[in-house]
Design a protein around this motif. Structure first.
Motif, mmCIF file in Angstrom:
data_model
loop_
_atom_site.group_PDB
_atom_site.id
_atom_site.type_symbol
_atom_site.label_atom_id
_atom_site.label_comp_id
_atom_site.label_asym_id
_atom_site.label_seq_id
_atom_site.Cartn_x
_atom_site.Cartn_y
_atom_site.Cartn_z
ATOM 1 N N ARG A 1 -5.062 -5.184 -50.159
ATOM 2 C CA ARG A 1 -6.366 -5.115 -51.224
ATOM 3 C C ARG A 1 -6.573 -3.874 -51.555
ATOM 4 O O ARG A 1 -7.040 -3.344 -52.650
ATOM 5 C CB ARG A 1 -7.513 -5.799 -50.444
ATOM 6 C CG ARG A 1 -7.259 -7.552 -50.013
ATOM 7 C CD ARG A 1 -7.450 -8.261 -51.238
ATOM 8 N NE ARG A 1 -7.333 -9.387 -51.029
ATOM 9 C CZ ARG A 1 -8.039 -10.645 -51.350
ATOM 10 N NH1 ARG A 1 -9.358 -10.099 -51.915
ATOM 11 N NH2 ARG A 1 -7.933 -11.758 -51.386
ATOM 12 N N TYR B 1 -13.017 0.954 -54.402
ATOM 13 C CA TYR B 1 -12.992 -0.368 -53.422
ATOM 14 C C TYR B 1 -14.119 -0.039 -52.663
ATOM 15 O O TYR B 1 -14.568 0.834 -52.063
ATOM 16 C CB TYR B 1 -11.467 0.117 -52.671
ATOM 17 C CG TYR B 1 -11.243 -0.809 -51.692
ATOM 18 C CD1 TYR B 1 -10.915 -2.104 -51.566
ATOM 19 C CD2 TYR B 1 -11.697 -0.387 -50.342
ATOM 20 C CE1 TYR B 1 -10.441 -2.795 -50.700
ATOM 21 C CE2 TYR B 1 -11.243 -1.086 -49.096
ATOM 22 C CZ TYR B 1 -10.833 -2.438 -49.487
ATOM 23 O OH TYR B 1 -10.694 -3.292 -48.282
ATOM 24 N N HIS C 1 -14.347 -6.265 -52.359
ATOM 25 C CA HIS C 1 -12.980 -6.562 -52.700
ATOM 26 C C HIS C 1 -12.020 -7.085 -51.796
ATOM 27 O O HIS C 1 -11.041 -7.559 -52.083
ATOM 28 C CB HIS C 1 -12.142 -5.104 -53.126
ATOM 29 C CG HIS C 1 -12.843 -4.431 -54.329
ATOM 30 N ND1 HIS C 1 -13.715 -3.551 -54.270
ATOM 31 C CD2 HIS C 1 -12.737 -4.532 -55.481
ATOM 32 C CE1 HIS C 1 -14.501 -3.083 -55.439
ATOM 33 N NE2 HIS C 1 -13.657 -3.754 -56.353
ATOM 34 N N GLY C 2 -12.624 -7.437 -50.546
ATOM 35 C CA GLY C 2 -11.776 -8.185 -49.444
ATOM 36 C C GLY C 2 -11.174 -6.994 -48.671
ATOM 37 O O GLY C 2 -11.015 -5.801 -49.033
ATOM 38 N N SER D 1 -4.255 -2.113 -53.886
ATOM 39 C CA SER D 1 -3.921 -2.878 -55.159
ATOM 40 C C SER D 1 -5.237 -2.120 -56.063
ATOM 41 O O SER D 1 -5.174 -2.125 -57.190
ATOM 42 C CB SER D 1 -4.041 -4.294 -55.079
ATOM 43 O OG SER D 1 -5.455 -4.539 -54.575
ATOM 44 N N ASN D 2 -6.330 -1.655 -55.577
ATOM 45 C CA ASN D 2 -7.540 -1.100 -56.135
ATOM 46 C C ASN D 2 -7.452 0.352 -56.437
ATOM 47 O O ASN D 2 -7.817 0.663 -57.581
ATOM 48 C CB ASN D 2 -8.836 -1.658 -55.588
ATOM 49 C CG ASN D 2 -9.211 -2.977 -55.613
ATOM 50 O OD1 ASN D 2 -9.921 -3.386 -56.671
ATOM 51 N ND2 ASN D 2 -8.911 -3.677 -54.818
#
Length: 423
Positions: free
Chosen positions: A329, A318, A323-324, A332-333
């Motif tokens: 976010r 991440y 990835h934001g 989720s990674n």
């Protein structure tokens, strides 16, 4: 010419003992091939100049992440090869014999206590300094591998030692690469130097250690305290030297040593720009890797050393800029990843008078030492993010539990036993 034609097969008991010790390192085939490649068939010994050339370094204009490079540093590297040979390889009239070649290798890379390995590294450093005509307040009581060392270091001496070790590590990587060209890139190691200064000296409380240049630090670090700091803080530092010796001898077997340096994807960015783009700079990655052993250490440092692979960040889970931003976010990674994890966060305090909700970037609190009454006691533990009582990551006082909140309304979703976590 095979190894058998250059190495006496039926040697003395002393030779067999040395060969046995060398074989225990697992490097005997490499040593036999290297000796056979370098030996003069007429004298059955390696010429002194040939062995010095094996360990020779030639970096004239290195780059650096942050600090200015002292003018004497490139010249210091010019004397490294001769220093290694003079210290560890006994040279006869004809050159270095097979048995002395093995003895020299064992002094550099044989199995030994960490203190002896550090002693060997400091001998190389001190001898290189002397050959370069630079002053250094280090004295070795004898030529024994475990002799007592007296004297002290200046902060600039520590800088040169760390950079010399990094250069050997960098060179070991570039010599394995085949594409492109890349100059030596020195890391910013000021944080490591300041760590040594704080650990080894008593700095005046009114002196702002973090707002000064290394060259301005005139304090002396007693060598005894420095040795303790080195063995506890950067125990893998000596590996830079042993790895360098092994790689250079391995390369001597090839008819053409790979001298072209590589161009990694990270290396395409100028070193000072790397500091601003990536949190894990060369210096930070190296500092972390020096405190570790094994594959984790190599993985952390991998993107910062030259390589033939362009996938230098293949293990990155991440990055907020890619990835934001936001916890959703982030989770989720990384959710479902069960391997070791290195988590780097950079934050800056805003206006102290600004009424923000999330003020708790990094929080730590212990029980007060006295018995003073606290009407509103603060949580005891370590926390990251959120506010007190609603921390995003909260490591409890006994390190038995970690509370993780990552919902918008601070809903408690995970209560993880600390013993099951992998970092």
């Amino acid at each position: 010419m095979g190894a058998s034609s250059s190495i006496v097969q039926k040697g003395t008991s002393e030779q067999r003992e040395v060969e046995s010790l060398a074989a225990s390192t697992g490097a005997m085939p490499m040593l036999q091939n290297s000796f056979s490649k370098l030996v003069n068939p007429q004298t059955n010994a390696i010429p002194l100049q040939s062995l010095q050339q094996v360990f020779c370094l030639n970096y004239k204009k290195p780059d650096c992440e942050a600090s200015n490079i002292p003018d004497c540093f490139p010249g210091l590297l010019d004397h490294l090869g001769a220093s290694i040979v003079d210290l560890f390889f006994i040279t006869g009239r004809e050159g270095v014999s097979w048995i002395e070649f093995l003895r020299g290798y064992l002094k550099c890379c044989g199995r030994m206590p960490a203190s002896m390995a550090l002693n060997a590294l400091l001998r190389v450093f001190a001898t290189t300094f002397t050959k370069a005509g630079l002053p250094l307040k280090l004295e070795f009581e004898s030529s024994d591998d475990d002799c007592k060392i007296s004297g002290s270091f200046l902060a600039t001496d520590v800088l040169m030692l760390l950079w010399m070790c990094w250069t050997m590590l960098w060179d070991s990587s570039t010599s394995r690469c085949t594409k492109g060209k890349e100059n030596l890139r020195l890391p910013d190691v000021n944080h490591l130097i300041l760590s040594a200064v704080v650990s080894c000296t008593e700095v005046d409380s009114g002196f702002n250690l973090w707002d000064c240049g290394i060259s301005a630090l005139e304090v002396e670090l007693p060598v005894g305290k420095f040795l303790t700091w080195d063995l506890t803080t950067v125990p893998s530092l000596t590996d830079c030297f042993t790895h360098f010796v092994n790689v250079r001898l391995q390369n001597s077997v090839s008819s053409e040593v790979k001298s072209e340096l590589s161009s990694s994807s990270l290396g395409k960015i100028p070193p000072r720009e790397v500091c601003n783009i990536h949190l894990l700079t060369h210096g930070r990655a190296w500092a972390i890797s020096l405190s570790l052993k094994g594959t984790i250490s190599a993985e952390i440092l991998k993107p910062h050393l030259p390589s033939d692979s362009d996938e230098t960040l293949e293990n990155l889970l991440y990055r907020s800029s890619f990835h934001g931003r936001g916890l959703n976010r982030f989770w989720s990674n990384i959710e479902g990843y069960h391997g070791p994890l290195l988590f780097l966060v950079s934050a800056a305090a805003g206006d102290v008078h600004e009424d923000r909700k999330d003020k708790n970037f990094v929080y730590g609190h212990l029980h007060p030492t006295g018995r003073a009454y606290e009407p509103y006691p603060k949580p005891v533990g370590i926390a990251f993010g959120g506010t007190i009582g609603n921390e995003r990551i909260y490591i409890h006082e006994d390190f038995a539990r970690v509370t993780i909140r990552h919902h918008a309304v601070d809903k408690l979703t995970n209560l993880v036993p600390f013993s099951h976590l992998r970092w």
